[in-house]
Design an enzyme around this catalytic site. Sequence first.
Site, PDB file in Angstrom:
ATOM      1  N   GLY A 476       0.587  -1.142  -0.255  1.00 17.12           N
ATOM      2  CA  GLY A 476      -0.426  -0.356  -0.595  1.00 17.12           C
ATOM      3  C   GLY A 476       1.104   1.265  -0.080  1.00 17.12           C
ATOM      4  O   GLY A 476       0.793   1.899  -0.875  1.00 17.12           O
ATOM      5  N   ILE A 477       1.768   2.139   1.260  1.00 20.95           N
ATOM      6  CA  ILE A 477       2.678   2.647   0.697  1.00 20.95           C
ATOM      7  C   ILE A 477       3.861   2.545  -0.326  1.00 20.95           C
ATOM      8  O   ILE A 477       3.328   3.851  -0.696  1.00 20.95           O
ATOM      9  CB  ILE A 477       3.510   2.255   2.312  1.00 20.95           C
ATOM     10  CG1 ILE A 477       2.274   2.244   2.789  1.00 20.95           C
ATOM     11  CG2 ILE A 477       4.306   4.060   2.194  1.00 20.95           C
ATOM     12  CD1 ILE A 477       3.682   2.442   4.420  1.00 20.95           C
ATOM     13  N   ALA A 505      10.955  -2.887  -5.642  1.00 19.52           N
ATOM     14  CA  ALA A 505      11.289  -4.668  -5.459  1.00 19.52           C
ATOM     15  C   ALA A 505      10.611  -5.000  -4.276  1.00 19.52           C
ATOM     16  O   ALA A 505      10.429  -4.325  -3.595  1.00 19.52           O
ATOM     17  CB  ALA A 505      12.438  -5.322  -5.118  1.00 19.52           C
ATOM     18  N   LEU A 614       2.494  13.410   9.469  1.00 17.96           N
ATOM     19  CA  LEU A 614       3.123  14.380  10.834  1.00 17.96           C
ATOM     20  C   LEU A 614       4.021  14.884  11.378  1.00 17.96           C
ATOM     21  O   LEU A 614       5.185  13.842  11.229  1.00 17.96           O
ATOM     22  CB  LEU A 614       2.035  13.797  12.155  1.00 17.96           C
ATOM     23  CG  LEU A 614       0.215  13.745  11.517  1.00 17.96           C
ATOM     24  CD1 LEU A 614       0.059  12.773  13.228  1.00 17.96           C
ATOM     25  CD2 LEU A 614      -0.055  15.054  11.515  1.00 17.96           C
ATOM     26  N   GLY A 665      -6.653   0.590   5.156  1.00 21.80           N
ATOM     27  CA  GLY A 665      -5.527   0.392   4.804  1.00 21.80           C
ATOM     28  C   GLY A 665      -4.795   1.486   6.492  1.00 21.80           C
ATOM     29  O   GLY A 665      -3.587   1.824   6.527  1.00 21.80           O
ATOM     30  N   GLU A 668      -1.365  -2.675  10.840  1.00 18.41           N
ATOM     31  CA  GLU A 668       0.027  -3.241   9.430  1.00 18.41           C
ATOM     32  C   GLU A 668      -1.016  -4.207   9.089  1.00 18.41           C
ATOM     33  O   GLU A 668      -2.163  -4.602   8.694  1.00 18.41           O
ATOM     34  CB  GLU A 668       0.140  -3.563  11.046  1.00 18.41           C
ATOM     35  CG  GLU A 668       0.777  -2.442  12.106  1.00 18.41           C
ATOM     36  CD  GLU A 668       2.113  -2.144  11.564  1.00 18.41           C
ATOM     37  OE1 GLU A 668       3.035  -2.884  10.706  1.00 18.41           O
ATOM     38  OE2 GLU A 668       2.008  -0.552  10.786  1.00 18.41           O
ATOM     39  N   ASP A 679       2.513  -2.080  17.761  1.00 19.59           N
ATOM     40  CA  ASP A 679       2.818  -1.123  17.423  1.00 19.59           C
ATOM     41  C   ASP A 679       3.188   0.403  18.041  1.00 19.59           C
ATOM     42  O   ASP A 679       4.019   0.899  17.796  1.00 19.59           O
ATOM     43  CB  ASP A 679       1.779  -1.169  15.942  1.00 19.59           C
ATOM     44  CG  ASP A 679       2.173  -0.501  15.067  1.00 19.59           C
ATOM     45  OD1 ASP A 679       3.593  -0.278  14.181  1.00 19.59           O
ATOM     46  OD2 ASP A 679       1.054   0.602  14.792  1.00 19.59           O
ATOM     47  N   LYS A 683       6.024   2.662  18.475  1.00 19.12           N
ATOM     48  CA  LYS A 683       6.565   4.199  18.077  1.00 19.12           C
ATOM     49  C   LYS A 683       7.050   5.221  19.588  1.00 19.12           C
ATOM     50  O   LYS A 683       7.648   5.539  19.526  1.00 19.12           O
ATOM     51  CB  LYS A 683       4.673   4.642  18.085  1.00 19.12           C
ATOM     52  CG  LYS A 683       4.758   4.044  16.212  1.00 19.12           C
ATOM     53  CD  LYS A 683       3.016   4.517  15.667  1.00 19.12           C
ATOM     54  CE  LYS A 683       2.873   3.501  14.699  1.00 19.12           C
ATOM     55  NZ  LYS A 683       1.404   4.374  14.170  1.00 19.12           N
ATOM     56  N   GLY A 799      -3.124   5.637   6.977  1.00 18.10           N
ATOM     57  CA  GLY A 799      -3.681   5.423   5.948  1.00 18.10           C
ATOM     58  C   GLY A 799      -2.061   5.913   4.616  1.00 18.10           C
ATOM     59  O   GLY A 799      -0.768   5.992   5.071  1.00 18.10           O
TER      60      GLY A 799
END
EC number: 2.7.2.4
Length: 816
Positions: A476-477, A505, A614, A665, A668, A679, A683, A799
């Site tokens: 997705g990213i 890749a 952000l 999205g 994870e 997660d 952070k 997202g």
Amino acid sequence: MKLLKFGGTSLANAEKFLSVSSIIEENTQTDQIAVVLSAPAKITNYLVKIIENTIKNNQILETVHLAENIFMQLINNFLNIQSNFPHKEIEKIIKKEFNELKNIIQGILLLKQCPDNIRAIIISRGEILSVFIMKSILQSKNYNVTIINPVKNLVAIGDNYLDSTVDISESKKNIQNMNINQSNIILMAGFIAGNKDKKLVVLGRNGSDYSAAVLAACLDANCCEIWTDVDGVFTSDPRKVPNARLLKSISYQEAMELSYFGAKVLHPRTIEPIAQFKIPCLIKNTNNVKSIGTLICEQNCSEKDFLKGVTHLDEIAMFNISGPHIKDVGSVISRIFTMMSRGNIKILLITQSSSENKINFCVYEHDIYKILYLFNKEFQLELKDGLLNPFKIKKNLSILSIVGSNIYKKHNIASKIFSVLGALKINVIAISQGSSKHSISLVIKKENILKAVQHVHNTLFFNKKTIHMFLIGIGGIGSTLLNQILKQKQFLDKKNIEIKICAIANSKKILLLDNTNDLSNWKNDFKKSTQKFNLELLNNLIKNNHFSNSVIVDCTSSQLLSEQYVNFIDNNFHVVTSNKKANTSEWNYYKKIRKSVAQTGKKFLYETNVGAGLPVIETLQNLFKSGDNLICFKGILSGSLSFIFGRLEEGILLSQATREAKELGFTEPNPCDDLSGIDVARKLLILARESGYNIELKDIKIEPLLPNNFKIYEDTDKFLLKLKELDVYFSNKIKQALNVGNVLRFVATIEQKRQFFIKLEEVNINNPLYKVKNGENALAFYTNYYQPIPLVLRGYGAGNNVTASGVFSDLLRTLS
């Protein structure tokens, strides 16, 4: 009077001879024309080979026939193109020349060597025959032709048969005495002159160009045109630097510097006569007559275009002469120059240390043994008495040169050059500025010269900043990032920024791209790729990296890949990552990455590790740089949990809200990582480490959302199905909080007493986290500067779009 000179590639076959004759005809409309001709392409090489083979008594006649056949085929082709061409007459001349050559060969066979005077006669046959052929073509078109015999009229200085210099003053008298009719076309064989005894000599490397310059001076020509197989003089060799630009004009001095330091268009000796007599010289292309070419003239170049070229010399060796007792360094340098002059050896570059006891100079590698012999003889006593140290020699070097008008006045040129070389990890062994102040030269290892030339050229001649990107991870990213780059192309072009995607890749395969790939079709190209991806392949790509601003972009969640970051950085790559694994690994590895960054000057950028798009990390770092300190932190660090708990408030069940978050999205790859709190813990660990805390992941206390006995499935669908068991439990907790005017938030906390924890909390309407939902993140920093009201950063923290935009932003920061 205009002089035209045509090189061997311009005379390679019958068609090209006729093209040249047409150029001559066209120019006769406005000026009297003098023409200097080289031998047809390959002929001189064959003639040299004939001499070598004769001395070895090997394949002599075969090589003679090869050379003769080029001429015979050439004149035979004229029969099909020009019916009135005097074929038989020229055929007799060619056969006569080659019969004489065969007789000369017999003498060489007997002697088993070829004296210089005989060598000169042999290797100049091609030019003489070119003149006979062109004379016949022009006469068949009813033009009157005068041939200047260079042996009788160009006066060579000295007795060097193979590399003579012409006395222009005496030669001019001879040619003026010919009283050539002004309506005649003048032809002369290039490469040839005559000594004081009227014996044939040749003019050395690029001798035909030199002949043209000399004849232009002798005829008081108002222009000298050199016709060749390139459009003119370029800012660099187009074969090595594809985006090199054609120069419209350069000064004599700039042309001299460019040719001295390796540009192939003109030899320095050619420029000397045209500069001395102020004759404009135009370089033109016989294969592209419409090209404007390059004008070499006296006029200084404009301030705007003060830079003219990046060029280089290869096969260079550097001698180091040093000694603790060198009292008169000037005397030593004088003796070196005298000795080198006697040996006919060219010093390309010389530098002297500030302590005046060390001298470095560069020469061609093929002169090393000759120099050593001369040096040991010249400085025999100094070496014996220890006044000089044994000579040191560095081989396999190249000289990189930057040429331009008054280059010394441009204060930022050297800094740009060193910045590029530094980014490429290329060490400068020596540096010198020409006495003319039109060039800067640097000595570097030969293995680095190609990438140095390319990147220095692109930096100096193009304002465009380039990023060479290697993308790993196209979920997705990663795929969103590629789409954003495509979408922003016009904007980036306006800002003179170019992002070149070198590789794409995933965990299974890799697509290597070049400038010919259409990025808009990358998905189909990737599907077609059959090259498997592995770390060994990636490391080989990295080691062979020749780019000055290369970036590994990691959009995976791979632990193995994150463990390669130090290797990437040490191999001259920036690293931009949305992958949190490196920053949440053991403290030693965390510090090791930063040590590599400090040592290499590369960037490690991970803004998206905490708040997606952000500006969390940069804001926090800037606070600390300005002297602020963290007192307390409270934040919602999971966009997915922000979304999920917002939906729970609206009456949506946990399992359904989690499925929606994944489809959008926000989560994870496995939503279990979000709901487990791990997660968020990663952070929070990153924020704590940024704030100066030396902690590990295990130091963060997590009150998990999921019960301890809740079975975790790696399969996402099974996990979401299992999650339904908790729907009622969480619906009840939400109702209890709402009944007292509160909401539930999964809050990460840092307290001053080294307290780091994450738990589900009820927050009231006065809390800055109260209204945070729908995938937003909110971070409240209480610091010395920001209290009692905290600095709050709030916005979407999950997202593909916002995360990819954060990666994109980091990617662009590698240019700063």
